[in-house]
Design an enzyme around this catalytic site. Structure first.
Site, short mmCIF file in Angstrom:
data_model
loop_
_atom_site.label_atom_id
_atom_site.label_comp_id
_atom_site.label_asym_id
_atom_site.label_seq_id
_atom_site.Cartn_x
_atom_site.Cartn_y
_atom_site.Cartn_z
N ARG A 358 0.85 -1.18 0.00
CA ARG A 358 0.00 0.00 0.00
C ARG A 358 0.89 1.23 0.00
O ARG A 358 1.82 1.33 0.80
CB ARG A 358 -0.92 0.02 1.23
CG ARG A 358 -1.86 -1.17 1.31
CD ARG A 358 -2.70 -1.14 2.57
NE ARG A 358 -3.48 -2.37 2.71
CZ ARG A 358 -4.26 -2.65 3.75
NH1 ARG A 358 -4.37 -1.77 4.74
NH2 ARG A 358 -4.93 -3.79 3.80
N LYS A 459 -18.72 -4.88 12.52
CA LYS A 459 -17.42 -5.47 12.83
C LYS A 459 -17.12 -5.39 14.32
O LYS A 459 -17.72 -4.60 15.07
CB LYS A 459 -16.32 -4.77 12.06
CG LYS A 459 -16.13 -3.29 12.43
CD LYS A 459 -14.93 -2.68 11.72
CE LYS A 459 -14.73 -1.22 12.15
NZ LYS A 459 -13.47 -0.65 11.64
N HIS A 505 -14.49 -11.48 7.15
CA HIS A 505 -13.08 -11.13 7.06
C HIS A 505 -12.56 -11.11 8.49
O HIS A 505 -13.24 -10.56 9.37
CB HIS A 505 -12.87 -9.70 6.54
CG HIS A 505 -13.29 -9.45 5.15
ND1 HIS A 505 -12.48 -9.66 4.08
CD2 HIS A 505 -14.44 -8.96 4.65
CE1 HIS A 505 -13.11 -9.31 2.98
NE2 HIS A 505 -14.30 -8.88 3.29
#
Length: 637
Positions: A358, A459, A505
């Site tokens: 990244r 999440k 995830h």
């Protein structure tokens, strides 16, 4: 008549518009002395501001986190005022509050340690003077005239919208600022200039380089003393310094922001990954591996090309555009899609320690904590809706086991549906209820962060705590309703119809590089025996014993203990000292007595020496410690 409603519901009325200080004094003199600002209808303002309408009000005191921020903002002005008294030609830019205190970027001569002492001494004079801090509002034209000889302030003012602009004045010093500020400089009870670094104006290398002067401030001198002690401990544990001292990793200009792991660093890396793989095998995971570079079409399908393009490295090959993966997820979707799945195959837990890249701005790179190339311990769990609660619960237990292996505690945070999201209300309700039910069964307290979930699902974040009490966000569990849709994933249920799987995830360690940086600082370089790059060093006391020392080393190495022999012609004391500086957990001194008896003299990092340890006892204790991945050494018998 003005009516003020306090947080507890009580109301106070005033015939004339009161200030916040008037309200505080109406409650108690002690409260008035402790107030630093106020919040009117959710907006922070100065305590001296008149209140000209009925409103809800919260008084901000030195005990509130917001109060500390307000005071530190004022401390930044105190520091800037001190600099201007000492260096009248200096040009001020900005001085914001940051996590550990504040800084001010100033165009001035390089600042030395002697300058820091002078600045601190001048700050103390300003604080002692208890200078009133007053807000003054002017037009944009007036502000431009006032700062006509201050290029940085002038540039900032010209960028502002037309209208009223606020200044803050204390003594002879005036600064452009939105506020709020404490009533007078005496509220800055304990301040310290911490360090100086370079910074470019507006973070642009084409602009002038400035002196960034960092400071901190507290309401109490004891708090400042404790904080300075904390900073000193953190400095000793700095992973960049220890990484060099212990020869673990390095960075090079040929690959900015991309760590090079040395031989000892790779031993540490492999010890961590061996443990990771063992825990995941036991938890029913398969391990996969996906390519580092994938076609642009894939990233368009996943949504990364549209939303993450500026952080991705790309290349053209055979007239096609490719991107180096910034995330492992899309490749994992292709692996799932490659095979037809039945409900009997679920849950399918697929993990990958994938190398991702990244692009980060050079100014934010920070050792192993912020890099451009790192390995992420992703996993994707595919399941039916009815499996959510059990899978989340198993994940919570897995993350707890793995963090506990390093002596790390953690806090939990549940983030719910944001304003912009995909999926139906029913899907979000099922997903969120599944997470909440698992957290309730797990039994640990958690906080709810309303509206901060990902656009594709709610999440759970894990905020781990290290030896200094610092928190790090590492593990995360995210329910995803986007990628299974984008990649048209399905399974055949018991009704023989296609159904969309629910997907999780999750990471445990997050970035392996970052987690290693955290562990280096958590253990201060003194790793548990099972992780230590060198677990034992053999020190022959003279040259005649070198061959025996090597035989002992070979014997221990053959059974899986990482051993070195220091056979240099140096004094024993120096060898012991160097082994201690390298944080080798076990130091074995070999003399004639040890050679004849076959016993060992064992020194540990706490300075304790145990004589006459039998070889069998040493091996049993060490191997039990390594295989059990224990955090502390047992006593040798």
């Amino acid at each position: 008549m003005i009516t003020i409603t306090l947080p507890d519901g009580n109301k106070k009325t005033f015939e004339a518009p009161p200030t916040g200080l008037d309200v505080a004094q109406g409650i108690s003199a002690g409260l008035a002395r402790d107030c630093v600002a106020m919040e009117i209808d959710g907006v922070m303002v100065d305590l001296q501001q008149p209140i000209d309408h009925d409103t809800s009000l919260r008084l901000i005191t030195s005990r509130d986190p917001e109060g500390l921020d307000v005071m530190r903002h004022s401390a930044a002005h105190v520091m800037a005022q001190a600099v201007m008294r000492l260096y009248p030609d200096a040009k001020l830019t900005i001085g914001p509050v940051v996590e550990e205190g504040f800084y001010y970027d100033i165009d001035m001569q390089p600042v030395s340690d002697d300058d820091i002492a002078k600045i601190e001494a001048e700050m103390k004079k300003i604080i002692k003077a208890r200078l009133p801090i007053r807000r003054r509002e002017v037009s944009k034209a007036e502000a431009i005239r006032f700062y006509e000889n201050e290029p940085y302030k002038l540039e900032m003012i010209r960028d502002l919208d037309d209208g009223t602009i606020s200044f803050y004045e204390q003594g002879e010093f005036t600064d452009l600022c939105r506020g709020p500020h404490v009533p007078h400089t005496g509220f800055v009870k304990a301040a310290k200039v911490l360090r100086v670094s370079g910074a470019y104006w507006r973070a642009d290398q084409r602009n002038a380089q400035l002196q960034r002067i960092y400071g901190t401030a507290f309401f109490d001198k004891k708090e400042l003393k404790a904080h300075l002690h904390f900073l000193e401990e953190a400095k000793k544990r700095n992973h960049r310094r220890l990484g060099q001292q212990l020869d673990l990793f390095s960075f090079h200009e040929e690959a900015p922001g991309m760590p090079f792991f040395h031989a000892k660093g790779m031993v540490l890396w492999n010890a961590l990954l061996e443990y990771w793989r063992e825990e995941h095998r036991n938890a029913g995971y398969i391990e996969t591996k996906t390519p580092v570079m994938l076609h642009r079409d894939l990233w368009e399908r996943s949504g990364h090309w549209e939303n993450y393009r500026e952080n991705m490295y790309t290349s053209s090959i055979d007239e096609y555009e490719y991107a180096i993966k910034p995330m492992n997820c899309p490749g994992g979707m292709l692996i799932y899609k490659h095979t037809h799945h039945s409900y009997r195959d679920l849950p399918l837990r697929a993990a990958e320690v994938g190398l991702v890249h990244r692009h980060e701005m050079s100014g934010v790179l920070n050792g192993l904590f912020r890099v451009r190339a790192f390995h992420q311990d992703d996993a994707h769990i595919f399941m039916t809706p009815g499996m959510i609660q059990d899978e989340i619960l198993q994940l919570l237990k897995l993350e707890q086991r793995m963090y506990s292996a390093f002596g790390l505690g953690f806090d939990l945070e549940l983030s719910t549906r944001p304003e912009k999201s995909i999926g139906t209300d029913e899907q979000w309700e099922v997903a969120t209820n599944g997470l909440q039910a698992a957290l309730k069964t797990y039994g640990q307290d958690y906080v709810v962060n309303e509206g901060d979930g990902a656009f594709y699902g709610p999440k759970i974040d894990f905020h781990i705590k290290d030896a200094l009490g610092r928190t790090w966000q590492c593990g995360t569990v995210q329910l995803d309703m986007s990628l299974p849709e984008r990649f048209d994933l399905y399974y055949i249920d018991s009704d023989n119809e296609r159904h969309r799987p629910i997907m999780i995830h999750r990471t445990v360690l997050g970035s392996i590089e970052r987690f290693l940086g955290i562990l280096i600082e958590h253990f201060a370089g003194k790793f548990p025996l099972w992780m230590a790059p060198v677990q034992a060093v053999v020190l022959p006391i003279n040259d005649d014993l070198v061959d025996y020392g090597r035989q002992l080393s070979d014997k221990l190495t053959s059974i899986g203990i990482r051993v070195q022999v220091d056979d240099r012609t140096e004094s024993l004391n120096r060898k012991v000292r160097e082994a201690q500086l390298n944080y080798i957990p076990l130091i074995l001194t070999v003399g004639e007595k040890e050679k004849e008896s076959g016993q060992l003299s064992v020194r540990t990092l706490d300075g304790k020496v145990t004589y006459g340890v039998s070889y069998e006892n040493f091996v049993e204790t060490v191997l039990n410690h390594i295989h059990g991945r224990k955090l502390t050494l047992e006593i040798f018998k």
